[in-house]
Scaffold this motif. Structure first.
Motif, PDB file in Angstrom:
ATOM      1  N   LYS A  11       0.725  -1.113   0.247  1.00 40.11           N
ATOM      2  CA  LYS A  11      -0.691   0.207  -0.437  1.00 40.11           C
ATOM      3  C   LYS A  11       0.650   1.224   0.026  1.00 40.11           C
ATOM      4  N   LYS A  12       1.546   1.169   0.738  1.00 32.45           N
ATOM      5  CA  LYS A  12       2.756   2.485   0.653  1.00 32.45           C
ATOM      6  C   LYS A  12       4.108   2.044   0.633  1.00 32.45           C
ATOM      7  N   ARG A  13       4.439   1.166   0.228  1.00 33.17           N
ATOM      8  CA  ARG A  13       5.835   0.647  -0.222  1.00 33.17           C
ATOM      9  C   ARG A  13       5.742  -0.052  -0.697  1.00 33.17           C
ATOM     10  N   THR A  14       6.325  -0.654  -1.968  1.00 37.89           N
ATOM     11  CA  THR A  14       6.843  -1.895  -2.730  1.00 37.89           C
ATOM     12  C   THR A  14       8.272  -2.025  -3.094  1.00 37.89           C
ATOM     13  N   GLY A  15       8.361  -2.880  -2.952  1.00 35.25           N
ATOM     14  CA  GLY A  15       9.842  -4.170  -3.190  1.00 35.25           C
ATOM     15  C   GLY A  15      10.214  -4.324  -4.597  1.00 35.25           C
ATOM     16  N   ILE A  16      11.414  -4.434  -4.828  1.00 38.11           N
ATOM     17  CA  ILE A  16      11.929  -4.908  -6.165  1.00 38.11           C
ATOM     18  C   ILE A  16      13.151  -5.447  -6.424  1.00 38.11           C
ATOM     19  N   ALA A  17      13.204  -6.608  -7.102  1.00 44.69           N
ATOM     20  CA  ALA A  17      14.583  -7.417  -7.341  1.00 44.69           C
ATOM     21  C   ALA A  17      13.906  -7.844  -8.778  1.00 44.69           C
ATOM     22  N   VAL A  18      15.884  -8.419  -8.795  1.00 49.69           N
ATOM     23  CA  VAL A  18      15.273  -8.380 -10.402  1.00 49.69           C
ATOM     24  C   VAL A  18      16.805  -9.459 -10.581  1.00 49.69           C
ATOM     25  N   THR A  19      16.513 -10.106 -11.936  1.00 48.57           N
ATOM     26  CA  THR A  19      17.452 -10.922 -12.350  1.00 48.57           C
ATOM     27  C   THR A  19      18.561 -10.657 -13.133  1.00 48.57           C
ATOM     28  N   ASP A  20      19.498 -11.633 -13.151  1.00 39.93           N
ATOM     29  CA  ASP A  20      20.876 -10.706 -13.941  1.00 39.93           C
ATOM     30  C   ASP A  20      20.149 -11.299 -15.524  1.00 39.93           C
ATOM     31  N   GLU A  21      20.939 -11.022 -16.292  1.00 47.33           N
ATOM     32  CA  GLU A  21      20.621 -10.898 -17.793  1.00 47.33           C
ATOM     33  C   GLU A  21      20.502 -12.901 -18.085  1.00 47.33           C
ATOM     34  N   LEU A  22      21.557 -13.736 -17.204  1.00 47.38           N
ATOM     35  CA  LEU A  22      20.873 -15.133 -17.437  1.00 47.38           C
ATOM     36  C   LEU A  22      20.049 -15.022 -16.771  1.00 47.38           C
ATOM     37  N   GLN A  23      19.622 -14.439 -15.750  1.00 50.33           N
ATOM     38  CA  GLN A  23      18.133 -15.036 -15.426  1.00 50.33           C
ATOM     39  C   GLN A  23      18.773 -16.378 -13.984  1.00 50.33           C
ATOM     40  N   ILE A  24      19.730 -15.917 -13.403  1.00 52.37           N
ATOM     41  CA  ILE A  24      20.558 -17.553 -12.938  1.00 52.37           C
ATOM     42  C   ILE A  24      20.192 -16.686 -11.039  1.00 52.37           C
ATOM     43  N   ILE A  25      19.957 -15.546 -11.281  1.00 49.73           N
ATOM     44  CA  ILE A  25      21.214 -14.812  -9.412  1.00 49.73           C
ATOM     45  C   ILE A  25      19.772 -13.855  -9.643  1.00 49.73           C
ATOM     46  N   ALA A  26      18.537 -14.019  -8.229  1.00 47.07           N
ATOM     47  CA  ALA A  26      17.878 -13.331  -7.630  1.00 47.07           C
ATOM     48  C   ALA A  26      18.289 -11.437  -6.912  1.00 47.07           C
ATOM     49  N   SER A  27      18.764 -11.317  -7.253  1.00 48.11           N
ATOM     50  CA  SER A  27      19.088  -9.469  -6.276  1.00 48.11           C
ATOM     51  C   SER A  27      18.087  -8.681  -5.960  1.00 48.11           C
ATOM     52  N   GLY A  28      17.819  -7.793  -4.436  1.00 49.26           N
ATOM     53  CA  GLY A  28      16.550  -7.257  -4.127  1.00 49.26           C
ATOM     54  C   GLY A  28      18.091  -5.641  -5.412  1.00 49.26           C
ATOM     55  N   LEU A  29      16.462  -4.991  -5.862  1.00 52.88           N
ATOM     56  CA  LEU A  29      17.040  -3.439  -6.965  1.00 52.88           C
ATOM     57  C   LEU A  29      16.649  -2.554  -5.863  1.00 52.88           C
ATOM     58  N   THR A  30      15.175  -2.364  -4.960  1.00 55.69           N
ATOM     59  CA  THR A  30      15.103  -1.481  -4.090  1.00 55.69           C
ATOM     60  C   THR A  30      13.971  -1.410  -3.826  1.00 55.69           C
ATOM     61  N   ARG A 114      17.019  -4.772  11.430  1.00 54.56           N
ATOM     62  CA  ARG A 114      15.366  -5.014  11.122  1.00 54.56           C
ATOM     63  C   ARG A 114      14.399  -4.327  11.302  1.00 54.56           C
ATOM     64  N   LYS A 115      13.739  -3.339  11.264  1.00 55.32           N
ATOM     65  CA  LYS A 115      12.451  -2.709  11.614  1.00 55.32           C
ATOM     66  C   LYS A 115      13.036  -1.717  10.548  1.00 55.32           C
ATOM     67  N   ASN A 116      14.059  -1.593   9.650  1.00 54.53           N
ATOM     68  CA  ASN A 116      13.889  -1.723   8.423  1.00 54.53           C
ATOM     69  C   ASN A 116      12.557  -1.621   7.161  1.00 54.53           C
ATOM     70  N   LYS A 117      10.808  -0.991   7.630  1.00 55.60           N
ATOM     71  CA  LYS A 117      10.159  -1.588   6.760  1.00 55.60           C
ATOM     72  C   LYS A 117      10.856  -2.443   4.988  1.00 55.60           C
ATOM     73  N   ALA A 118      11.209  -1.170   4.620  1.00 58.52           N
ATOM     74  CA  ALA A 118      11.963  -0.761   2.962  1.00 58.52           C
ATOM     75  C   ALA A 118      13.034  -2.113   2.729  1.00 58.52           C
ATOM     76  N   LEU A 119      13.853  -2.625   4.066  1.00 56.16           N
ATOM     77  CA  LEU A 119      14.976  -3.671   3.157  1.00 56.16           C
ATOM     78  C   LEU A 119      13.587  -4.726   3.346  1.00 56.16           C
ATOM     79  N   VAL A 120      13.086  -5.222   4.263  1.00 58.43           N
ATOM     80  CA  VAL A 120      11.970  -5.984   4.050  1.00 58.43           C
ATOM     81  C   VAL A 120      11.368  -6.475   3.040  1.00 58.43           C
ATOM     82  N   ASP A 121      10.334  -5.515   2.557  1.00 58.55           N
ATOM     83  CA  ASP A 121       9.904  -5.348   1.324  1.00 58.55           C
ATOM     84  C   ASP A 121      10.887  -5.705   0.572  1.00 58.55           C
TER      85      ASP A 121
END
Length: 136
Positions: A11-30, A114-121
């Motif tokens: 509702k307030k924040r949205t977490g985003i993650a992305v793969t590398d170009e080979l679609q092997i590794i998932a990493s948090g983006l922002t 750990r209270k950083n809700k943005a990091l949790v997202d």
């Protein structure tokens, strides 16, 4: 190959993650303010080659849609109109927030961090993306 981008819509924040170009590794983006999400995605996809959006699907324990699904449906409609060339795949996101919090504990983050809700997202989005990658 193109990247896959995962979205943990909130509702307030949205977490985003992305793969590398080979679609092997998932990493948090922002984490972005949900009001800015479509603009962020349009900008990101204009700079990076993205072939798929993976969006978390919140469900109850009995497999019915959770209340927050009512917020996600209008977002998905807007997303398909604004960025029609990238399809959307939904992934069950039950327990991702709990798993994200546990990941933070396991990685040794202090209580204040750990209270950083943005990091949790952001971690939740990464878990959604990893779940998708495992299922392929």
């Amino acid at each position: 190959m193109a990247r896959i981008l995962a979205i943990d819509y909130g509702k307030k924040r949205t977490g985003i993650a992305v793969t590398d170009e080979l679609q092997i590794i998932a990493s948090g983006l922002t984490t972005v303010d949900t009001k800015e999400l479509i603009a962020f995605l349009k900008d990101y996809t204009s700079q990076e080659d993205v072939e798929l959006f993976v969006v978390g699907e919140p469900k109850q324990m009995d497999n019915t849609a959770s209340e927050s699904e009512a917020l996600i449906i209008p977002f998905l409609e807007k997303l398909s109109k604004q960025i029609p060339n990238i399809p959307v795949f939904r992934v069950d996101e039950r327990f991702t927030s709990k798993m994200a919090f546990q990941t933070m504990i396991d990685s040794g983050l202090k209580k204040k961090q750990r209270k950083n809700k943005a990091l949790v997202d952001e971690i939740s989005a990464t878990l959604i993306l990893q779940s998708y990658l495992y299922s392929k």
